[in-house]
Design an enzyme around this catalytic site. Structure first.
Site, mmCIF file in Angstrom:
data_model
loop_
_atom_site.group_PDB
_atom_site.id
_atom_site.type_symbol
_atom_site.label_atom_id
_atom_site.label_comp_id
_atom_site.label_asym_id
_atom_site.label_seq_id
_atom_site.Cartn_x
_atom_site.Cartn_y
_atom_site.Cartn_z
ATOM 1 N N SER A 237 -48.187 -45.099 -18.486
ATOM 2 C CA SER A 237 -48.191 -46.147 -19.502
ATOM 3 C C SER A 237 -49.392 -46.005 -20.431
ATOM 4 C CB SER A 237 -48.139 -47.504 -18.812
ATOM 5 O OG SER A 237 -47.726 -48.508 -19.700
ATOM 6 N N ASP A 470 -36.817 -48.322 -20.276
ATOM 7 C CA ASP A 470 -38.141 -48.817 -19.892
ATOM 8 C C ASP A 470 -38.430 -50.079 -20.697
ATOM 9 O OD1 ASP A 470 -40.953 -49.256 -19.731
ATOM 10 O OD2 ASP A 470 -41.273 -47.158 -19.213
ATOM 11 N N HIS A 497 -40.200 -49.529 -15.451
ATOM 12 C CA HIS A 497 -41.373 -49.056 -16.189
ATOM 13 C C HIS A 497 -42.071 -47.978 -15.370
ATOM 14 C CE1 HIS A 497 -44.703 -48.854 -18.836
ATOM 15 N NE2 HIS A 497 -45.558 -49.512 -18.076
#
Length: 527
Positions: A237, A470, A497
């Protein structure tokens, strides 16, 4: 409009998922010092930037991680040790103040290639527990797995701090949904007060140097202090922004890098938030489809009515928080946060369904627990500094929106992108974001990377992993990042995610083969 959701790859929703690592089957007998074509490679020690020798050449004092424990931390495995790495607060003034970046290490159990730095995202998430990732894969055998708390975060010092626990509880209980001029003025005053608290409790000198610009330089110092000629990195991320920025800054120092749940470095900040809203709407729709297929779904049996039923559950909380065992009760804002937290991973859909059912019965305990996980609230009422660090980092990483018309347009676009979060109170106007009142200037801005220039500078082929649905980092951002880096792209078809080391053999096998043997995944790999 909902607040911006943190981009952490290991927000509390997915910590458990990342720790449930399945074994990977990877090829045996290959030489990790060969590239994907079989050509021999040699690691040339990276040069040390002038004036930073004492940082790169420092000796690390490894020992028990308990020395660096902060409130709410879960004990790390006894096989993990920790050390503090000294770095300059301001790299333009290495003789000035210093900071301590705490790192963790799970030593390689076999034929060691080097170190693998792992970052969970955030920004603002502690990464010390990441040293245990991949424990059932060849990563544990071939690498010292290194977790780290970026500067200002977690156990690293100085620590970014703004609010006291009582102030944070009060902020969460405050309902900021009034988009009249009076409501907007009140919300902006709250932001000004928050920024002033950050200055009072952290200081502008350090706040000016907590961005990704400095974090990647800290990573290179860590690489040097560990004795590695080249960096191996796995970033989730926001960790992909750290990774792409490192690749841009030190392309010649990279051996291998995997970026999962990507941020596009060229994306406008408002566009990023709107696309995130779209992602959460997709995740909500998927949750609804699953919920209505089961008995007693709290959102009814008709997906078309799910948004209205959700708002009917949430609306009363604006004036009257739901009862909870905790005396705080469940506020409207915490209910929204709890719902979004559960949408990060399908593994939390059951918890979300139970939480909404509880809310229908007047109880908010489950959603409050989800919100507490997101907000970093510990059982004793203290908080980690994830939120304060998140705000401090994002406000220096990108320029703030200071145009009021643009802020109003952004609010309207977000409501359209994520109608399940729209409370129906939009006016076309909105408060300026906190960063518009931040006490120090931004040190970064969106920009496009040049893959040919990076390759010419020595950057090897990297790997980007992107998930089709996602909710927090849309799939297209991964496609765009891979293009800008000249990287190989792995597509994972799913609704969650991040996915690496989450037990998906197709993804994990390709990633482990790449990190260990430098075998670049086949073009267009889809899992």
């Amino acid at each position: 409009m909902s607040k911006l959701v943190r981009l952490s790859g290991v927000c509390a929703a997915s910590v458990a998922a990342l720790l449930l690592v399945a074994g990977c089957t990877v090829a045996d007998g290959d030489n990790p010092s060969t590239d994907s074509s079989g050509s021999a490679t040699s690691a040339v020690p990276a040069s040390v930037p002038a004036g930073l020798e004492k940082f790169y050449e420092q000796t690390l004092d490894w020992g028990s991680c308990e020395r660096f424990a902060t409130p709410g931390d879960s004990p790390l495995s006894s096989s993990v040790d920790c050390a503090a790495v000294t770095v300059p607060v301001d790299y333009a003034n290495p003789a000035g103040d210093t900071a301590q970046v705490v790192i963790s290490r799970a030593a390689a159990t076999g034929d060691r290639i080097g170190s693998l730095l792992i970052n969970p995202g955030g920004p603002g998430a502690s990464g010390l527990a990441m040293a245990t990732q991949g424990s059932r894969t060849q990563l544990a055998e071939r690498f010292d797995r290194i977790g780290f708390d970026p500067r200002g975060v977690g156990a690293s010092t100085p620590q970014v701090r703004c609010l006291t626990p009582a102030e944070f509880d009060a902020e969460r209980a405050d309902v900021d949904i009034d988009m009249t001029p009076e409501g907007i003025a009140d919300a902006e005053q709250d932001s000004k007060d928050y920024a002033a608290a950050c200055v009072a409790n952290t200081g502008t000198d350090f706040l000016a140097h907590v961005g990704t610009y400095e974090v990647v330089r800290d990573m290179d110092v860590i690489r040097g202090a560990l004795g590695d000629p080249e960096l191996n990195f796995l970033g989730f991320s926001y960790g992909t922004r750290i990774g792409s920025t490192y690749a841009e800054t030190f392309p010649q120092n990279v051996r291998a890098m995997v970026l999962d749940g990507a941020l596009d470095p060229n994306q406008d900040v408002v566009d990023e938030v709107v696309l995130q809203g779209e992602g959460f709407q997709v995740a909500f729709d998927a949750f609804v489809a699953d919920c209505v297929s089961q008995r007693d779904c709290p959102l009814g049996s008709d997906p078309a009515q799910a948004r209205e039923r959700l708002q009917a559950l949430l609306e009363p909380l604006i004036d009257n928080p739901a009862d909870t065992t905790d005396p705080r009760g469940l506020s409207y804002g915490d209910a929204i946060t709890g719902v979004q937290q559960a949408l990060y991973s399908q593994q939390l859909w059951t918890t979300l369904r139970m939480g909404l059912s509880g809310l229908a019965d007047g109880r908010g305990d489950a959603l409050l627990s989800l919100a507490d996980q997101y907000e970093g609230r510990n059982d004793d009422g203290t908080y980690s500094n994830i939120n304060d660090a998140f705000n401090a980092i994002r406000c220096v990483d990108d320029p703030a929106t200071t145009d009021r018309a643009e802020a109003g347009e952004a609010d309207t676009r977000y409501r359209e992108a994520a109608p399940f979060l729209d409370d129906g109170r939009g006016t076309g106007q909105a408060p300026l974001d906190l960063c518009a009142f931040w006490p120090v200037p931004a040190t970064g801005s969106p920009h496009e990377l040049d893959p040919q220039a990076l390759a010419d500078a020595g950057l090897p082929t990297l790997v980007v992993v992107s998930t089709t649905q996602d909710p927090a980092t849309p799939y297209q951002a991964g496609v765009d990042l891979a293009k800008q880096l000249g990287a190989a792209l792995i597509t994972f078809e799913g609704t969650q995610h991040t996915v690496v080391l989450d037990g998906e053999p197709c993804v994990d096998d390709a990633v482990v083969n790449y990190l260990v043997y430098l075998k670049v995944p086949e073009d267009g790999l889809t899992c």
